[in-house]
Design a protein around this motif. Structure first.
Motif, short mmCIF file in Angstrom:
data_model
loop_
_atom_site.label_atom_id
_atom_site.label_comp_id
_atom_site.label_asym_id
_atom_site.label_seq_id
_atom_site.Cartn_x
_atom_site.Cartn_y
_atom_site.Cartn_z
N GLU A 1 -12.86 54.31 -10.94
CA GLU A 1 -13.25 55.64 -10.44
C GLU A 1 -13.09 55.67 -8.91
N SER A 2 -13.53 54.61 -8.23
CA SER A 2 -13.41 54.57 -6.76
C SER A 2 -11.94 54.54 -6.36
N LEU A 3 -11.15 53.78 -7.09
CA LEU A 3 -9.71 53.73 -6.80
C LEU A 3 -9.08 55.12 -6.96
N ALA A 4 -9.49 55.81 -8.02
CA ALA A 4 -8.92 57.14 -8.30
C ALA A 4 -9.13 58.07 -7.11
N ALA A 5 -10.30 57.95 -6.46
CA ALA A 5 -10.59 58.83 -5.33
C ALA A 5 -9.59 58.61 -4.20
N THR A 6 -9.06 57.41 -4.09
CA THR A 6 -8.15 57.11 -2.98
C THR A 6 -6.70 57.51 -3.27
N VAL A 7 -6.37 57.81 -4.52
CA VAL A 7 -4.97 58.15 -4.83
C VAL A 7 -4.79 59.57 -5.38
N ILE B 1 -0.55 48.97 -6.97
CA ILE B 1 -1.81 49.03 -7.74
C ILE B 1 -1.53 48.29 -9.04
N ALA B 2 -2.11 47.11 -9.17
CA ALA B 2 -1.76 46.29 -10.33
C ALA B 2 -2.85 46.32 -11.40
N VAL C 1 -6.32 46.01 -7.40
CA VAL C 1 -6.13 45.45 -8.75
C VAL C 1 -7.17 46.07 -9.68
N MET C 2 -6.69 46.56 -10.82
CA MET C 2 -7.60 46.98 -11.89
C MET C 2 -7.67 45.78 -12.83
N TRP C 3 -8.84 45.14 -12.86
CA TRP C 3 -8.95 43.87 -13.58
C TRP C 3 -9.18 44.09 -15.08
N TYR D 1 -7.88 59.55 -16.22
CA TYR D 1 -9.06 60.40 -16.44
C TYR D 1 -9.74 60.73 -15.11
N HIS D 2 -9.99 59.70 -14.29
CA HIS D 2 -10.78 59.95 -13.07
C HIS D 2 -9.97 60.71 -12.02
N VAL D 3 -8.66 60.50 -11.98
CA VAL D 3 -7.84 61.30 -11.07
C VAL D 3 -7.92 62.77 -11.50
#
Ligand code: AGP
Length: 615
Positions: free
Chosen positions: A462-468, A551-552, A568-570, A592-594
């Motif tokens: 979700e945090s990553l989505a906010a940045t892209v 973004i891996a 990285v999305m683990w 979803y989050h984007v």
């Protein structure tokens, strides 16, 4: 998954049950029924195929008065869509009525024993075995609760069951194992349902039963035990959701709910189908083999046809058919296949893949393939759909209704279904056996836990989505088994967030798409360990060299990918063969989050239909 409602009520139970079933209609169903203990102490049963209105009409024509009853909306898994297969089911002596959600794995053994003792079956369901067995136990014990407890000790599988007995007219017994049940608490009454929305008209105080619980409901009284009869305390939760939140199980969207259902439905697709110790898959539907031995030994090619997300699943499936069954495989868009001069005959196994079983292009392609003599075995979610009537065998994916237009749980269960079918074909043909056959099944058997762990990363994603989320173009890369996963990730993003996203095999990037990459251009890459890991890594170096943002999707503990990627999305480490089932999860969550941040209509994206029934 089907809907359950039950009540020990002060008002007419039939009204309560029908209203509760209406609250569950959004989930989809093919038939419905109620059983109520009426004023004469008899079990009154009404069942109808089709919409609830047919059941309501039946109840209007022949009303039932009574305060204790159970109701069901069925979404067929075992047996076709017929009135005898609809729930509730009655015991041979007419004293007991039962509803069951889930799958009884050992029902064939139980049924054989029951038939041997002279019991007659009126349906094709696994459920009917339970009601007859409970009735047998009830003859030698003094309570319905005890008869249920003894029966469950003999049962393997997943179940949410509710049972009533006309000799105990103020009681409902219910039990849960991997299939949800919620008890509604209210002074002088008691309610239960498979889902909260069915209870909200009557109470907001509920108890969520847990696996292994058996509950007895009487007016204003609820007692819960484990299978050994030990009392269990469960706390009461006050539901604050409104109805539309409740329909989504507390999630904001069906897509998110369905994404989170994946560990459960992946468990269900394997129930009764895997004998890991023997290294064999057991695929039987309605007593008939899904893939007959003579077809398995005759075919010398496999053709997989599908559309959209199902086509992505088929692309992954091709790897399994090639490696497990050692056969050449062709994967085609149904819409392309049907208009080519394609070659199939009685030696070609055609495998259509479809969630809905109603996609016009896939149906048309199947009809033509069959006309040319090819045996067809479909991977389908919707029982009784048109596709299931066009083919020789069906492997149901048991994902339950998928309401969000963007496929999530349908995709991962299609993958599991393709894996099972490819494994079965391989063992029947003798190209897969021994330790390898066992190892492949053990890997699949553990995959639902890995998916559950992948879902735990949601807040980081979700945090990553906010940045892209403000980017307008994405490239998705993967190689080998993970190339179709990249395609699926790109499709998820574009269909619900309307961002342009392109999926590509990582090795092809240098033949064109690399021209897109400039400072900060987002490249999402599935880069988990496997045969082509080093190659993928080199492709990502090429992205970095051009200042693209990598973004891996990476396996936990992989320091190399952590050192290279910007983000990285683990995911938990998975065996290479089953990794696509795990690796797609972060891509579903990212899309979803984007889309959520961009304020898109996630469950009903513009221009899209859940099922494309026109060409
Ligand atoms: C993807 O999220 C879509 N729902 C869509 O691509 C879908 O997979 C396609 O229309 C095929 O549908 P089917 O599986 O019901 O045949």
């Amino acid at each position: 998954m089907c809907g359950i409602v039950g009540c020990v009520s002060e008002i007419n139970a039939t009204r309560v049950l029908l209203r509760g079933l209406e609250r569950l209609e959004y989930r989809g169903y093919d038939s419905a029924g109620v059983a109520v203990i009426d004023g004469n102490g008899d079990l009154a049963l009404r069942r109808r195929v089709g919409k609830l209105i047919h059941l309501m009409d039946a109840v209007d024509r022949e009303p039932i008065q009574g305060n204790v009853g159970i109701g069901h909306t069925r979404w067929a898994t075992h047996g076709g869509v017929t009135e005898p297969n609809a729930h509730p089911h009655l015991s041979y002596d007419g004293n007991i009525a039962l509803i069951h959600n889930g799958i009884i794995e050992n029902y064939e053994v139980l049924k054989r024993d029951l038939v041997g003792r002279g019991r007659t079956f009126h349906s094709e369901t696994d459920t009917e075995t339970l009601v007859h067995r409970i009735a047998e136990h009830r003859e030698s014990c003094d309570s319905l609760y005890e008869a249920v407890r003894r029966t469950l000790a003999e049962v393997e599988g997943a179940y949410g069951i509710v049972v009533i007995d006309r000799r105990e007219p103020d009681t409902i017994v219910c039990a849960r194992e991997q299939s949800p049940l919620v008890v509604g608490v209210k002074e002088g009454e008691a309610y239960l349902a498979s889902d909260v929305p069915a209870l909200l008209d009557y109470t907001r105080d509920v108890i969520f039963l847990e696996d292994g619980d058996i509950a007895v409901l009487r007016p204003g009284e609820i007692s819960i035990t484990d299978h050994d009869g030990n009392a269990i305390e469960r706390s009461i939760t006050r539901i604050k959701w409104d109805l539309s939140q409740a329909e989504k199980g507390g999630y904001r969207h069906f897509m998110l709910k369905e994404t989170h259902e994946q560990p459960r439905v992946l468990g269900e697709i394997m129930l009764g189908r895997i004998d890991a110790a023997a290294g064999r898959v057991n695929l039987v539907e309605g007593g008939e083999p899904v893939l007959p031995e003579d077809v398995a030994s005759r075919v010398d090619r496999v053709v997989l046809i599908a559309c959209g997300t199902s086509w992505h699943a088929a692309l992954v499936g091709a790897f399994w058919f090639e490696s497990f069954a050692g056969l050449p495989v062709q994967v085609d868009y149904a819409s392309e296949f049907r208009y080519r001069t394609f070659h199939v005959d009685e030696r070609t196994l055609v495998v259509p893949v479809s969630q809905s079983g109603e996609t016009a292009d896939t149906l048309a392609a199947v009809k033509e393939a069959r006309r040319r003599g090819a045996p067809c075995v479909a991977i389908v979610n919707a029982v009784g759909s048109s596709m299931t009537r066009e083919v020789d065998g069906v492997l149901y994916t048991r994902a339950g209704p998928e309401i969000g237009v963007a496929s999530t749980k349908a995709f991962t269960t299609q993958l599991a279904g393709l894996y099972l079918l490819a494994h079965a074909l391989g063992t029947m043909r003798g190209t897969l056996g021994g330790d390898a056959a066992r190892a492949r099944l053990e890997e699949l058997a553990g995959v639902h836990d890995l998916v559950a762990r992948a879902l735990e990363q949601e807040s980081a994603i979700e945090s990553l989505a906010a940045t892209v989320q403000s980017r307008e173009d994405f490239l998705y890369l993967g190689r080998g088994l993970n190339y179709p996963v990249a395609l699926e990730g790109a499709l998820k993003l574009k269909e619900i967030s309307y961002i342009h996203a392109e999926g590509y095999p990582a090795g092809e990037m240098k033949h064109g798409p690399i021209a897109l990459i400039d400072d900060g251009f987002p490249v999402v890459c599935v880069a988990t360990p496997g045969a082509v890991y080093d190659k993928v890594f080199n492709n990502l170096e090429e992205v970095r060299a051009r200042k693209g943002r990598v973004i891996a999707v990476g396996a936990e503990g992989d320091d190399r990918i952590a050192g290279l990627a910007d983000d990285v999305m683990w995911v938990p480490g998975a065996a290479e063969a089953v990794a696509p089932i795990v690796n797609v999860v972060p891509l579903q969550l990212l899309a979803y989050h984007v889309a959520l941040i961009r304020g898109c209509d996630i469950d009903q994206p513009r221009n899209l239909a859940k099922s494309v029934t026109v060409e």
